[in-house]
Design an enzyme around this catalytic site. Structure first.
Site, PDB file in Angstrom:
ATOM      1  CG  ASN A  43      39.326  18.909   8.342  1.00 60.32           C
ATOM      2  OD1 ASN A  43      39.927  18.793   9.016  1.00 60.32           O
ATOM      3  ND2 ASN A  43      38.005  18.811   8.623  1.00 60.32           N
ATOM      4  CB  ILE A  44      40.610  25.000   7.318  1.00 52.89           C
ATOM      5  CG1 ILE A  44      42.231  25.081   7.832  1.00 52.89           C
ATOM      6  CG2 ILE A  44      40.564  26.693   8.048  1.00 52.89           C
ATOM      7  CD1 ILE A  44      43.313  25.545   7.330  1.00 52.89           C
ATOM      8  CB  CYS A  54      39.995  19.039   1.832  1.00 50.59           C
ATOM      9  SG  CYS A  54      38.220  18.615   1.312  1.00 50.59           S
ATOM     10  CD  GLU A  56      42.378  14.770   1.713  1.00 51.32           C
ATOM     11  OE1 GLU A  56      41.796  15.994   2.358  1.00 51.32           O
ATOM     12  OE2 GLU A  56      41.913  13.786   1.590  1.00 51.32           O
ATOM     13  CB  CYS A  87      36.519  15.193  -1.586  1.00 54.28           C
ATOM     14  SG  CYS A  87      37.426  16.751  -1.927  1.00 54.28           S
ATOM     15  CB  CYS A  90      41.054  16.566  -2.537  1.00 50.07           C
ATOM     16  SG  CYS A  90      40.906  17.683  -1.541  1.00 50.07           S
TER      17      CYS A  90
END
Ligand code: THU
Length: 132
Positions: A43-44, A54, A56, A87, A90
């Protein structure tokens, strides 16, 4: 069902690169391609909060941008006792490009849950509604 140890280990390693100064919640993801290649993500976060991406999605977009298009499963790792599931956005994006892949959730020690994406995203909206 094949062993996911290598995939989960890759997600754990990717998690170390997480940029999560706002939430403090580091996540790693590892997407397994049909040819066995593993593409990872973390995650960034961003000071705007809303622009956070996220783990993913980072993994998926990296893989797609490298020309990969066939995926088998994804591992998601967070430092939680309970499983950390992808989430909603995603799930939608994974469904679009991966279909009904296996989603393996794990923490820093062990696997915590495993579900098919179709179970996590029942009655999805997808291209079939557009006649595509
Ligand atoms: N996050 C992910 O990267 N993947 C998940 O499956 C759950 C949430 C990130 C987004 C944000 O940086 C932090 O975790 C807290 O929500």
């Amino acid at each position: 069902m094949g062993s996911s140890e290598v995939l989960v280990a890759a997600a754990r390693a990717a998690r170390e690169h997480a940029r999560a100064p706002y939430s403090g919640f580091k996540v790693g993801a590892a997407l397994e391609c049909a040819d066995g290649t593993i593409v990872t993500g973390c995650n960034i976060e961003n000071a705007t909060y809303g622009l956070t991406v996220c783990a993913e999605r980072v993994a998926l977009l990296k893989a797609l941008s490298e020309g990969r298009g066939q995926f088998v499963r994804i591992a998601v790792v967070a430092d939680t006792v309970a499983p950390t599931p992808p989430c909603g956005p995603c799930r939608q994006l994974l469904w679009e490009y991966c279909g009904d892949i296996a989603v393996v959730m794990a923490n820093l020690e062990h696997e915590t849950a495993r579900h098919q994406l179709a179970t996590l995203l029942p009655m999805p909206f997808d291209r079939s509604f557009l006649g595509k």
